[in-house]
Design a protein around this motif. Structure first.
Motif, PDB file in Angstrom:
ATOM      1  N   GLU A 187       0.819  -1.210   0.000  1.00  0.00           N
ATOM      2  CA  GLU A 187       0.000   0.000   0.000  1.00  0.00           C
ATOM      3  C   GLU A 187       0.848   1.254   0.000  1.00  0.00           C
ATOM      4  O   GLU A 187       0.355   2.347  -0.328  1.00  0.00           O
ATOM      5  CB  GLU A 187      -0.945   0.000   1.214  1.00  0.00           C
ATOM      6  N   HIS A 188       2.133   1.144   0.339  1.00  0.00           N
ATOM      7  CA  HIS A 188       3.024   2.307   0.324  1.00  0.00           C
ATOM      8  C   HIS A 188       3.547   2.631  -1.075  1.00  0.00           C
ATOM      9  O   HIS A 188       4.149   3.684  -1.275  1.00  0.00           O
ATOM     10  CB  HIS A 188       4.216   2.076   1.246  1.00  0.00           C
ATOM     11  N   TYR A 189       3.324   1.729  -2.026  1.00  0.00           N
ATOM     12  CA  TYR A 189       3.926   1.897  -3.359  1.00  0.00           C
ATOM     13  C   TYR A 189       2.897   1.951  -4.487  1.00  0.00           C
ATOM     14  O   TYR A 189       3.102   2.669  -5.469  1.00  0.00           O
ATOM     15  CB  TYR A 189       4.897   0.746  -3.655  1.00  0.00           C
ATOM     16  N   VAL A 190       1.837   1.180  -4.382  1.00  0.00           N
ATOM     17  CA  VAL A 190       0.885   1.084  -5.491  1.00  0.00           C
ATOM     18  C   VAL A 190      -0.536   1.213  -4.960  1.00  0.00           C
ATOM     19  O   VAL A 190      -0.841   0.777  -3.850  1.00  0.00           O
ATOM     20  CB  VAL A 190       1.033  -0.255  -6.262  1.00  0.00           C
ATOM     21  N   HIS A 191      -1.388   1.796  -5.782  1.00  0.00           N
ATOM     22  CA  HIS A 191      -2.786   2.004  -5.409  1.00  0.00           C
ATOM     23  C   HIS A 191      -3.640   0.901  -6.046  1.00  0.00           C
ATOM     24  O   HIS A 191      -4.435   1.133  -6.943  1.00  0.00           O
ATOM     25  CB  HIS A 191      -3.253   3.392  -5.869  1.00  0.00           C
ATOM     26  N   ARG A 216      -4.178  -5.281 -15.367  1.00  0.00           N
ATOM     27  CA  ARG A 216      -5.017  -5.283 -14.173  1.00  0.00           C
ATOM     28  C   ARG A 216      -4.721  -4.079 -13.292  1.00  0.00           C
ATOM     29  O   ARG A 216      -5.632  -3.502 -12.689  1.00  0.00           O
ATOM     30  CB  ARG A 216      -4.806  -6.574 -13.386  1.00  0.00           C
ATOM     31  N   MET A 217      -3.454  -3.696 -13.196  1.00  0.00           N
ATOM     32  CA  MET A 217      -3.120  -2.533 -12.389  1.00  0.00           C
ATOM     33  C   MET A 217      -3.712  -1.265 -12.979  1.00  0.00           C
ATOM     34  O   MET A 217      -4.195  -0.384 -12.255  1.00  0.00           O
ATOM     35  CB  MET A 217      -1.608  -2.409 -12.255  1.00  0.00           C
ATOM     36  N   LEU A 218      -3.711  -1.159 -14.304  1.00  0.00           N
ATOM     37  CA  LEU A 218      -4.309   0.010 -14.947  1.00  0.00           C
ATOM     38  C   LEU A 218      -5.804   0.081 -14.668  1.00  0.00           C
ATOM     39  O   LEU A 218      -6.348   1.152 -14.409  1.00  0.00           O
ATOM     40  CB  LEU A 218      -4.056  -0.024 -16.457  1.00  0.00           C
ATOM     41  N   PHE A 219      -6.478  -1.061 -14.706  1.00  0.00           N
ATOM     42  CA  PHE A 219      -7.903  -1.075 -14.402  1.00  0.00           C
ATOM     43  C   PHE A 219      -8.153  -0.653 -12.969  1.00  0.00           C
ATOM     44  O   PHE A 219      -9.071   0.111 -12.671  1.00  0.00           O
ATOM     45  CB  PHE A 219      -8.496  -2.465 -14.641  1.00  0.00           C
ATOM     46  N   ASN A 220      -7.334  -1.149 -12.052  1.00  0.00           N
ATOM     47  CA  ASN A 220      -7.510  -0.818 -10.646  1.00  0.00           C
ATOM     48  C   ASN A 220      -7.169   0.630 -10.345  1.00  0.00           C
ATOM     49  O   ASN A 220      -7.618   1.173  -9.346  1.00  0.00           O
ATOM     50  CB  ASN A 220      -6.655  -1.744  -9.774  1.00  0.00           C
TER      51      ASN A 220
END
Length: 378
Positions: free
Chosen positions: A139-143, A231-235
Motif C-alpha cells: 500500500e506504500h507503493y501502489v494504489h 489489471r493494475m491500470l484497471f484498478n
C-alpha cells in the motif's frame, strides 16, 4: 517447469488463492501450485523492528511518486516483523524436502514478514531454485491490490533464475538505474512503480532470455506480466474509452476477459449458473419466466455445484426460479458487483445482467464476443 508457492502461516489464505488464480489463468507449460498446509517460520529467527523514515524510503523520490499516485505515506517509525534471509530460505528448503519437490522446480515462500535486507524478493544464493517474496506493505507503493505485485515478482524470480546462475551474476546483471525492466534493482523501493507499470523486459535481458528459456515458457511468463500491467491500470482507473473484451468460458466454467489481461470473474456456482443461462439466451427474458427453464438451470448447476446432496441442489434451483423469492435478484446484484470490481462500472455494463424491474433481463455483450473453449460461440 513447475513453481510451488508456499504460504507462510501469516499470509492470508484468501490472498494466496488470489495469486494462484491469477497465475493459473494463463495457459502454457509452466504449472503453479500452492501448499495445502502453511508452514510457520521459526519464531527464534523473527524479531520486531522499528524502521525509521531514512531507512525505509528515499523520500525525495517517494514524495514525487506520492503526488503522482495518491498513495498514503506510512507513519514512522514503521513497526514490523523481520526475519533473516537464512530462515526464509530454510523454510523454502524444508518444504522442498518434505514434499519431495523435484530439484529443478522453483519453490517460493510467500510471507508478510519482512527481511533483514529489506528486499521485495530474492533467490537463495546456495540454491537458486528456492526463494521468497515479501507480500506486505504494498500500500506504500501502489494504489491497487497487493496480489498484482506479488504475481509480478513470482514471474520476475522465474526469469532471474533462468538469467543468473549465481548471486554474483545477479548483482552484475541488475540495473542500478531503473529502466522499467524486471531486472531493475530498485534500491529506492518506490522505484518499483516504474517496472510494475511497464511490466517489461529490456532488449538486452530479452536477448539473453531467448537463449535460456523455451519459447512457450517465455511467452507464458511475459503474458502474465502483461496481465499484471493491465489489471493494475484497471484498478487505478486508467480504462476510459476501452472497447469491450471478448468473454471466454472454459470447459470448467471459469469466466475470463482475455482482452483485459485475462481477468477472471469469480462467481459462486449458483451465480455462475444464472450467468451462463443468460449468456445462452441473448434475447433475454423476464425473471418470472425462469421457472419455465428449471431443467436447464438444474443441468447447469449440476456442472458447477461442488457440494450438497441432490435434494439440496434441487432446492437451491427451486429458490432461484421461485417468483416469491429474491434469490435471482440477489445473484444478479452479486454478478454485477463482481464485474464492476474487476473492470469498473462503465465497462462492466457490457457484461452483467440488466434490465428494468418489469422488463426483460439480458446481457448486452454481442454474441460474437461470447466464446467457450474450442472457439465456438455461445
Amino acid at each position: 517447469m513447475q513453481i510451488h508457492l508456499v504460504r507462510d502461516a501469516d499470509y492470508p489464505e484468501e490472498e494466496h488463492y488470489e495469486v494462484l488464480d491469477f497465475l493459473t489463468a494463463f495457459d502454457g507449460p509452466v504449472w503453479f501450485t500452492g501448499n495445502a498446509s502453511p508452514r510457520p517460520l521459526d519464531e527464534d529467527a523473527v524479531h520486531e523492528e522499528e524502521f525509521e523514515e531514512r531507512e525505509f524510503f528515499s523520500m525525495v523520490n517517494f514524495s514525487r511518486k506520492l503526488s503522482e499516485h495518491c498513495l498514503e505515506a506510512p507513519s514512522f517509525p514503521v513497526q514490523r516483523r523481520v526475519s533473516t534471509w537464512k530462515e526464509l530460505f530454510r523454510s523454502a528448503a524444508a518444504y522442498r524436502r518434505k514434499q519431495r519437490v523435484p530439484p529443478t522446480d522453483l519453490v517460493l515462500l510467500l510471507t508478510p514478514v519482512a527481511n533483514e535486507l529489506n528486499w521485495f524478493c530474492a533467490l537463495d544464493p546456495a540454491n537458486p531454485n528456492n526463494g521468497f517474496i515479501h507480500t506486505d506493505e504494498w500500500e506504500h507503493y501502489v494504489h491497487c491490490s497487493g496480489t498484482f505485485p506479488v504475481v509480478y515478482h513470482v514471474v520476475a524470480l522465474a526469469l532471474q533464475r533462468a538469467l543468473f546462475g549465481s548471486i554474483e551474476a545477479l548483482q552484475d546483471g541488475l540495473h542500478r538505474v531503473p529502466l522499467g525492466c524486471v531486472n531493475d534493482f530498485c534500491r529506492h523501493k518506490p522505484e518499483v512503480i516504474l517496472k510494475l507499470r511497464t511490466a517489461d523486459v529490456c532488449l538486452d535481458c530479452m536477448d539473453d532470455l531467448r537463449g535460456r528459456l523455451d519459447a512457450p515458457v517465455l511467452e507464458q511468463l511475459l503474458n502474465i506480466l502483461e496481465g499484471v500491467r493491465t489489471r493494475m491500470l484497471f484498478n487505478q482507473n486508467f480504462r476510459q474509452g476501452r472497447k469491450p473484451s471478448a468473454l471466454r468460458i472454459t470447459a470448467a466454467g471459469r469466466i475470463f476477459l482475455p482482452d483485459y489481461g485475462n481477468i477472471e470473474i469469480r462467481l459462486t456456482p449458483l451465480e455462475k449458473t444464472l450467468y451462463l443461462f443468460f449468456l445462452q439466451h441473448p434475447e433475454g427474458l423476464h425473471l418470472h419466466d425462469l421457472v419455465d427453464h428449471r431443467a436447464e438451470l438444474l443441468a447447469l448447476y449440476g456442472r458447477f455445484a461442488t457440494s450438497g446432496m441432490l435434494a439440496e441442489i434441487h432446492n437451491r434451483v427451486e429458490s432461484l426460479v421461485n417468483v416469491r423469492s429474491n434469490s435471482a435478484s440477489e445473484k444478479i446484484a452479486r454478478i454485477k458487483a463482481a464485474f464492476v470490481k474487476a473492470v469498473g462500472r462503465d465497462l462492466a455494463a457490457w457484461y452483467f445482467i440488466r434490465g428494468e424491474v418489469s422488463d426483460v433481463k439480458k446481457i448486452h455483450l454481442e454474441p460474437a464476443l461470447r466464446t467457450i473453449d474450442g472457439g465456438s460461440q455461445m
